[in-house]
Scaffold this active site. Structure first.
Site, PDB file in Angstrom:
ATOM      1  N   ARG A 262       0.731  17.557  -5.791  1.00  0.00           N
ATOM      2  CA  ARG A 262       0.497  17.942  -4.402  1.00  0.00           C
ATOM      3  C   ARG A 262       1.816  18.301  -3.738  1.00  0.00           C
ATOM      4  O   ARG A 262       2.821  17.600  -3.909  1.00  0.00           O
ATOM      5  CB  ARG A 262      -0.188  16.811  -3.631  1.00  0.00           C
ATOM      6  CG  ARG A 262      -1.577  16.492  -4.185  1.00  0.00           C
ATOM      7  CD  ARG A 262      -2.296  15.435  -3.404  1.00  0.00           C
ATOM      8  NE  ARG A 262      -3.554  15.087  -4.059  1.00  0.00           N
ATOM      9  CZ  ARG A 262      -4.363  14.113  -3.660  1.00  0.00           C
ATOM     10  NH1 ARG A 262      -4.044  13.384  -2.600  1.00  0.00           N
ATOM     11  NH2 ARG A 262      -5.477  13.854  -4.318  1.00  0.00           N
ATOM     12  N   ARG A 277       4.150   8.523  -1.597  1.00  0.00           N
ATOM     13  CA  ARG A 277       3.746   9.912  -1.370  1.00  0.00           C
ATOM     14  C   ARG A 277       4.618  10.801  -2.256  1.00  0.00           C
ATOM     15  O   ARG A 277       5.731  11.158  -1.895  1.00  0.00           O
ATOM     16  CB  ARG A 277       3.898  10.277   0.106  1.00  0.00           C
ATOM     17  CG  ARG A 277       3.113  11.513   0.517  1.00  0.00           C
ATOM     18  CD  ARG A 277       3.193  11.728   2.013  1.00  0.00           C
ATOM     19  NE  ARG A 277       2.561  10.659   2.753  1.00  0.00           N
ATOM     20  CZ  ARG A 277       1.258  10.591   3.019  1.00  0.00           C
ATOM     21  NH1 ARG A 277       0.450  11.546   2.591  1.00  0.00           N
ATOM     22  NH2 ARG A 277       0.767   9.584   3.705  1.00  0.00           N
ATOM     23  N   SER A 352     -10.273   6.767  -2.108  1.00  0.00           N
ATOM     24  CA  SER A 352     -11.234   7.373  -1.191  1.00  0.00           C
ATOM     25  C   SER A 352     -12.470   7.751  -1.997  1.00  0.00           C
ATOM     26  O   SER A 352     -12.343   8.417  -3.027  1.00  0.00           O
ATOM     27  CB  SER A 352     -10.668   8.625  -0.517  1.00  0.00           C
ATOM     28  OG  SER A 352      -9.800   8.300   0.532  1.00  0.00           O
ATOM     29  N   ARG A 391      -0.190   3.864  -6.856  1.00  0.00           N
ATOM     30  CA  ARG A 391      -0.324   2.942  -5.724  1.00  0.00           C
ATOM     31  C   ARG A 391      -0.777   1.564  -6.198  1.00  0.00           C
ATOM     32  O   ARG A 391      -0.428   0.547  -5.600  1.00  0.00           O
ATOM     33  CB  ARG A 391      -1.261   3.518  -4.671  1.00  0.00           C
ATOM     34  CG  ARG A 391      -0.667   4.751  -3.997  1.00  0.00           C
ATOM     35  CD  ARG A 391      -1.330   5.116  -2.700  1.00  0.00           C
ATOM     36  NE  ARG A 391      -0.590   6.190  -2.034  1.00  0.00           N
ATOM     37  CZ  ARG A 391      -0.778   6.561  -0.779  1.00  0.00           C
ATOM     38  NH1 ARG A 391      -1.687   5.953  -0.031  1.00  0.00           N
ATOM     39  NH2 ARG A 391      -0.061   7.543  -0.253  1.00  0.00           N
TER      40      ARG A 391
END
Length: 426
Positions: A262, A277, A352, A391
């Protein structure tokens, strides 16, 4: 992508849904674009029908010796050819304009999604476990990793720039152990099929899962018109692209452990320290393809599968229902799992899980034949992190840190670590 027929039939509900997402009404604009498309189609069909009628009449006129009428009809057919060509162009233009706006329009939230502008409106659903109680000042993961000599952001920066990390020795093995542990749980206990998908995909694949066209700047593009995957959701969901399935084959549940890439274009200045991140990270992804009637139950099941990982690792977390202003573009409802990080003293997202209804399926042309017969229907798609490996590594390091700076290995991971109990200096 949303169904323009549904929008035409439910303009007020559609505009309320957009308002809940903080957007202006679009039903009137989309309806007018669809009217223009329909008018172009009708005009084209009328011109084609007249051409066909005139073409047949030419032969009859010549057969009856009426050369004047034949010439008139031939001239009409010639003029209709140009009219039809212009009509085809008008239809394509109207279709493209409508499709472009529909492609940029987000999914409609479910009725039970909390309405709000951002994460402040998210609603906590439940918590699991207890926060780690440390008798000393907790350190953040990068402090622990760098002190152990097993984590280097400086070395990564020399190779690739910022937002990368080099893991070594037991920390590298611990990250690998986490990924293998997650895959084993999901395949052996939760019924997911492991897949090794491509890491490079075409435009159509990213369009199918709705990363394109709206979020192009968040992706890494190659020089040969492909994209590095931002998540394995993209190739896994596109496995059913342009397929017609039988309902008996559903649900399809697949999982993959892949690197993800990303650009983090919209996160300048956020989480610049550590691994939270990154431009490149590993993640175990869960994707389900279901019939329309079972997708909401599958959403709850997927969430439970992701929670199992954190429970087995002994990590404290909470489950949040995201508000309309915080959930993703393609989602109808999203649960976030936020793990507790003692070093930060904060909850951070680690998974998520989203249900998308038929939104992605329409973009992919993925359908199924209902068992009761009748016409085909679009499948429903779901995706979730099961979970983000990097994470999870952060959470394990900060939760299981010891006063001397070493890291205890959770019991669930010891079989994957050759029985190692503690990670010390490399």
């Amino acid at each position: 992508m949303l169904d323009i027929r549904w929008i035409r039939d439910n303009p007020e509900a559609f505009d309320r849904a957009l308002s809940a997402r903080g957007m202006d009404p679009l039903s009137d604009t989309l309806t007018k674009l669809d009217d223009a498309r329909r008018a172009a189609v009708q005009a084209l069909q009328e011109a084609q029908a007249r051409r066909n009628t005139a073409s047949k009449a030419i032969g009859k006129a010549k057969g009856s010796g009426d050369e004047e009428e034949a010439q008139r009809l031939m001239a009409e057919v010639a003029s209709l050819k140009a009219q039809i060509q212009a009509g085809e162009e008008a239809e394509r233009a109207a279709e493209a304009e409508l499709e472009a706006l529909l492609a940029a329009t987000p999914n409609v939230p479910l009725d039970d999604v909390p309405v709000g502008a951002d994460e402040a409106a998210n609603v906590e659903l439940r918590r699991s476990g207890e926060q780690a109680q440390l008798s000393f000042a907790a350190k953040e993961h990068y402090e622990l990793g760098e002190a152990l000599g097993l984590m280097s952001f400086e070395a990564a920066a020399r190779i690739a720039g910022s937002r990368f990390v080099v893991l070594k020795g037991a920390l590298a093995r611990l990250e690998r152990a986490l990924g293998q542990f997650m895959l084993d749980i999901h395949t052996q206990e939760h019924g997911y099929t492991e897949v090794q998908p491509p890491l490079l995909v075409r435009d159509q694949a990213l369009f199918g899962t709705a990363q394109l066209p709206k979020f192009a700047e968040d992706q890494f593009a190659t020089t040969d018109a492909r994209w590095l995957i931002p998540t394995a959701e993209v190739p896994l969901t596109n496995l059913v692209r342009e397929q017609l399935l039988d309902e008996a084959d559903l649900p399809i549940r697949v999982t993959a452990l892949t690197p993800c890439f990303r650009s983090e274009a919209g996160s300048a200045g956020r989480d610049t320290r550590g691994m939270l991140r990154q431009h490149q990270f590993n993640k175990v992804e869960l994707v389900s393809i279901t019939a329309a009637e079972t997708s909401l139950d599958e959403h709850e099941r997927m969430l439970a599968c992701a929670e199992t990982i954190l429970q087995r690792l002994g990590l404290h977390y909470r489950v949040m229902t995201l508000s309309t202003g915080d959930m993703g573009f393609a989602s109808r409802k999203t649960y976030d799992i936020e793990v507790w990080l003692p070093g930060q003293g904060a909850y951070r997202e680690i998974s998520s899980c989203s249900v998308c209804g038929d939104f992605q399926a329409r973009r992919m042309e993925a359908r199924y034949r209902p068992a009761e017969g009748g016409g085909t229907r679009f499948v429903h798609t779901l995706n979730g992190s099961g979970v983000a490996v990097g994470r999870a590594l952060i959470a394990v390091m900060e939760t299981y840190q010891q006063e001397d700076g070493t890291i205890a290995v959770p019991d669930a991971l010891k079989p994957y670590m050759g029985g190692m109990d503690t990670i010390g200096r490399g």
